[in-house]
Design a protein around this motif. Structure first.
Motif, PDB file in Angstrom:
ATOM      1  N   ASP A 173       0.813  -1.220   0.000  1.00 54.13           N
ATOM      2  CA  ASP A 173       0.000   0.000   0.000  1.00 54.13           C
ATOM      3  C   ASP A 173       0.850   1.275   0.000  1.00 54.13           C
ATOM      4  OD1 ASP A 173      -2.786   0.885   0.100  1.00 54.13           O
ATOM      5  OD2 ASP A 173      -2.163   1.868   1.964  1.00 54.13           O
ATOM      6  N   LYS A 174       2.022   1.221   0.638  1.00 51.28           N
ATOM      7  CA  LYS A 174       2.832   2.429   0.780  1.00 51.28           C
ATOM      8  C   LYS A 174       4.004   2.472  -0.211  1.00 51.28           C
ATOM      9  CE  LYS A 174       0.261   3.602   4.330  1.00 51.28           C
ATOM     10  NZ  LYS A 174      -0.742   2.543   4.254  1.00 51.28           N
ATOM     11  N   ALA A 175       4.084   1.485  -1.125  1.00 49.72           N
ATOM     12  CA  ALA A 175       5.228   1.434  -2.053  1.00 49.72           C
ATOM     13  C   ALA A 175       5.298   2.685  -2.935  1.00 49.72           C
ATOM     14  CB  ALA A 175       5.156   0.181  -2.921  1.00 49.72           C
ATOM     15  N   GLY A 176       4.150   3.237  -3.268  1.00 50.05           N
ATOM     16  CA  GLY A 176       4.132   4.409  -4.147  1.00 50.05           C
ATOM     17  C   GLY A 176       4.088   5.717  -3.378  1.00 50.05           C
ATOM     18  N   PHE A 291      -2.711  -1.460 -11.243  1.00 54.11           N
ATOM     19  CA  PHE A 291      -1.954  -2.028 -10.124  1.00 54.11           C
ATOM     20  C   PHE A 291      -0.473  -1.671 -10.251  1.00 54.11           C
ATOM     21  CE2 PHE A 291      -1.730  -5.962  -7.126  1.00 54.11           C
ATOM     22  CZ  PHE A 291      -1.268  -5.133  -6.144  1.00 54.11           C
ATOM     23  N   PHE A 292       0.333  -2.495 -10.912  1.00 51.25           N
ATOM     24  CA  PHE A 292       1.754  -2.158 -11.046  1.00 51.25           C
ATOM     25  C   PHE A 292       1.869  -1.202 -12.241  1.00 51.25           C
ATOM     26  CE2 PHE A 292       6.107  -2.451 -10.454  1.00 51.25           C
ATOM     27  CZ  PHE A 292       6.473  -3.453  -9.570  1.00 51.25           C
ATOM     28  N   PRO A 293       2.122   0.093 -12.013  1.00 46.39           N
ATOM     29  CA  PRO A 293       2.007   1.056 -13.119  1.00 46.39           C
ATOM     30  C   PRO A 293       3.089   0.940 -14.190  1.00 46.39           C
ATOM     31  CG  PRO A 293       2.738   2.157 -11.101  1.00 46.39           C
ATOM     32  CD  PRO A 293       2.438   0.737 -10.725  1.00 46.39           C
ATOM     33  N   PHE A 294       4.354   0.881 -13.735  1.00 46.96           N
ATOM     34  CA  PHE A 294       5.483   0.844 -14.682  1.00 46.96           C
ATOM     35  C   PHE A 294       6.550  -0.095 -14.147  1.00 46.96           C
ATOM     36  CE2 PHE A 294       4.657   5.202 -13.071  1.00 46.96           C
ATOM     37  CZ  PHE A 294       3.797   5.665 -14.047  1.00 46.96           C
ATOM     38  N   THR A 295       7.365  -0.616 -15.032  1.00 49.17           N
ATOM     39  CA  THR A 295       8.614  -1.226 -14.573  1.00 49.17           C
ATOM     40  C   THR A 295       9.755  -0.429 -15.199  1.00 49.17           C
ATOM     41  OG1 THR A 295       8.476  -2.887 -16.326  1.00 49.17           O
ATOM     42  CG2 THR A 295       7.748  -3.539 -14.137  1.00 49.17           C
ATOM     43  N   ALA A 296      10.958  -0.605 -14.642  1.00 49.75           N
ATOM     44  CA  ALA A 296      12.066   0.252 -15.057  1.00 49.75           C
ATOM     45  C   ALA A 296      13.354  -0.545 -15.173  1.00 49.75           C
ATOM     46  CB  ALA A 296      12.230   1.381 -14.036  1.00 49.75           C
ATOM     47  N   ALA A 297      14.272  -0.031 -15.971  1.00 50.60           N
ATOM     48  CA  ALA A 297      15.586  -0.652 -16.130  1.00 50.60           C
ATOM     49  C   ALA A 297      16.606   0.441 -16.431  1.00 50.60           C
ATOM     50  CB  ALA A 297      15.550  -1.672 -17.269  1.00 50.60           C
ATOM     51  N   MET A 402      -1.062   5.439  -6.305  1.00 51.07           N
ATOM     52  CA  MET A 402      -0.425   4.181  -6.711  1.00 51.07           C
ATOM     53  C   MET A 402       0.061   3.416  -5.475  1.00 51.07           C
ATOM     54  SD  MET A 402       1.576   5.222 -10.197  1.00 51.07           S
ATOM     55  CE  MET A 402       2.558   6.560  -9.580  1.00 51.07           C
ATOM     56  N   PRO A 403      -0.332   2.170  -5.218  1.00 49.98           N
ATOM     57  CA  PRO A 403      -1.306   1.436  -5.994  1.00 49.98           C
ATOM     58  C   PRO A 403      -2.733   1.924  -5.746  1.00 49.98           C
ATOM     59  CG  PRO A 403      -0.678   0.153  -4.075  1.00 49.98           C
ATOM     60  CD  PRO A 403       0.171   1.394  -4.065  1.00 49.98           C
TER      61      PRO A 403
END
Ligand code: HEM
Ligand code: MYR
Length: 419
Positions: A173-176, A291-297, A402-403
């Motif tokens: 819940d607090k990741a974003g 839910f998971f908005p973006f991934t990154a690299a 987010m989320p």
């Protein structure tokens, strides 16, 4: 000659961090639409980033050589989710070796069936309390029962259950979030990791003996490529990388309950006991729900892709939400249509709520089978094992949180066991 990165349209704003905060899940899509390109350079917290969406971009982040996840996510996100030292931070042979451990646990149909059975059991254990309580917040209740089921399934005994459920819920819940809410969740997580680290050490010392088929056993005795056991703190992190996302499925279950509330024809079909298409319904919930908005690299060397040359150290952001809501791939993307017949097994580079590519060789989520099977079981439990009402409440979903979640958390009332 390959075109240089200067050919990629550039966001004229000096920095787009404020836009990310206010637009949330729509941020990359809004930018791409405005610049009329699926590849756009902008800046977030003054760091240059190339934002991408679509199947070709998904193949880049899930398959190209010369990329790493290290340094790709803000530490506020990383520490609450996969964390340092985890499978997600590895590449090449070391990644494949660690990933095989996850695949052996998450993609073994017998183990997945055992988890589904634990969730059914925990759900049924809570039903009498729900009947007595008058009304419940589904999202909270499901997080609790999934924590209980995940611990039993993983062989993780003697945890303070209510506390652990809260700690895990907050990691997601607090990741974003940024600031005190995020810090508090990180502090609480440090306590969770310490308990799990002690547990791994007790297992290795023979003081706790988990069953051989459990995740605790597999992780405690997993050997790295060089034959060494995992560092206990890494073992604890990887154990959490199973427990936490199982609890995270509760958010999709909440979105599934919301879709059942709105899609009366589907609800009646399932209530009649015909669950043949529950998988199609669950998959459309995964596509449609934010839910998971973006991934990154980050590139570890110059990388050429679709005529563009990215220099070493280039930050890349792939828009998962925008890709699953792209009308070129999914006509009328905001309409819920289970008839799309989507499936995680399809290797479709546009249907990427949990990443893309070959699960054994890329960072694609190993938990899709678990996610969909748990959602199907929850749909069955909601439709066939209980009756309930959905009282008036705020079911709005804010796309800049987010989320995301239905604002009320999905309140159910007048709950009765279905006979
Ligand atoms: C990776 C989303 C459920 C375990 C990922 C990634 C995404 C994702 C987007 C890719 C990260 C990246 O590319 O850097 C989700 C969502 C879930 C979910 C939205 C719904 C609840 C699960 C479940 C499990 C799981 C149920 C296992 C029980 C993992 C692990 C990774 C991962 C271990 C890292 C894989 C790697 O780096 O190779 N997840 N996931 N996830 N997920 Fe999930
Ligand atoms: C898991 O627990 O690994 C499964 C899914 C958790 C998704 C949480 C999404 C949080 C939003 C993070 C914002 C990222 C911004 C760059």
């Amino acid at each position: 000659m390959a075109a240089g990165p200067q050919d990629i349209p550039r966001d004229p704003r000096l920095d787009a961090s404020m836009a990310l905060m206010s637009e949330g899940y729509r941020f990359v899509s809004n930018l791409c639409d405005r610049m009329d390109s699926d590849v756009v350079t902008t800046r977030l917290r003054l760091r240059e980033v190339i934002c991408l969406r679509g199947g070709a971009a998904a193949r880049l982040l899930y398959g190209a050589e010369g990329l790493t996840r290290v340094g790709a996510m803000p530490s506020t996100v990383l520490h609450l989710l996969q964390d340092k030292g985890s499978v997600q931070q590895l590449e090449g042979p070391a990644h494949r070796h660690r990933k095989a451990l996850f695949l052996s646990i998450c993609m073994d149909p017998a183990r997945v069936e055992a988890l589904v059975a634990e969730v059914r059991r925990a759900w049924r254990e809570r039903l009498p309390a729900w009947e007595a309580e008058g009304q419940i917040v589904l999202q909270q209740e499901v997080a609790r029962l999934l924590t209980r089921a995940a611990c039993r399934w993983a062989g993780v005994a003697h945890q303070p259950e209510t506390q652990l459920a809260r700690e895990i819920f907050d990691m997601i819940d607090k990741a974003g979030s940024i600031g005190p809410r995020n810090w508090l969740a990180q502090m609480r997580r440090a306590g969770t990791e310490k308990r799990l680290r002690n547990l791994v050490e007790q297992v290795r010392a023979g003081e706790v003996v988990p069953e051989a088929a459990t995740a605790l056993h597999a992780i405690a005795f997993h050997r790295e490529e060089d034959g060494a056991l995992l560092d206990p703190s890494v073992a604890a992190v990887e154990l959490l990388n199973l427990l936490r996302p199982i609890v995270a499925v509760g958010r999709y279950i909440t979105f599934a309950a919301l879709a059942l509330h709105r899609e009366t024809t589907w609800r009646e079909l399932f209530r009649s006991g015909n669950l043949e298409l529950a998988g199609d319904f669950a998959e459309e919930v995964r596509r449609a729900s934010p839910f998971f908005p973006f991934t990154a690299a980050v590139t570890t060397r110059p990388v050429t892709w679709e005529g563009h040359e990215f220099p070493e150290g280039q930050w890349l952001l792939l828009d998962l939400y925008g890709t699953t809501h792209d009308p070129r791939h999914f006509p009328e993307p905001t309409r819920f249509r289970a008839e799309r017949m989507l499936s995680w097994t399809g290797q479709d580079d546009a249907f990427i709520p949990q990443g893309a590519g070959d699960v054994a060789r890329t960072h694609r989520c190993p938990g899709e089978m678990i996610t969909v099977e748990l959602m199907k079981e929850a749909i069955r439990l909601l439709c066939c094992e209980m009756e309930y009402e959905v009282p008036a409440q705020d079911l709005g979903v804010r796309l800049n949180r987010m989320p995301a979640q239905p604002r009320s958390g999905m309140i159910l009332s007048a709950i009765r066991r279905r006979s």
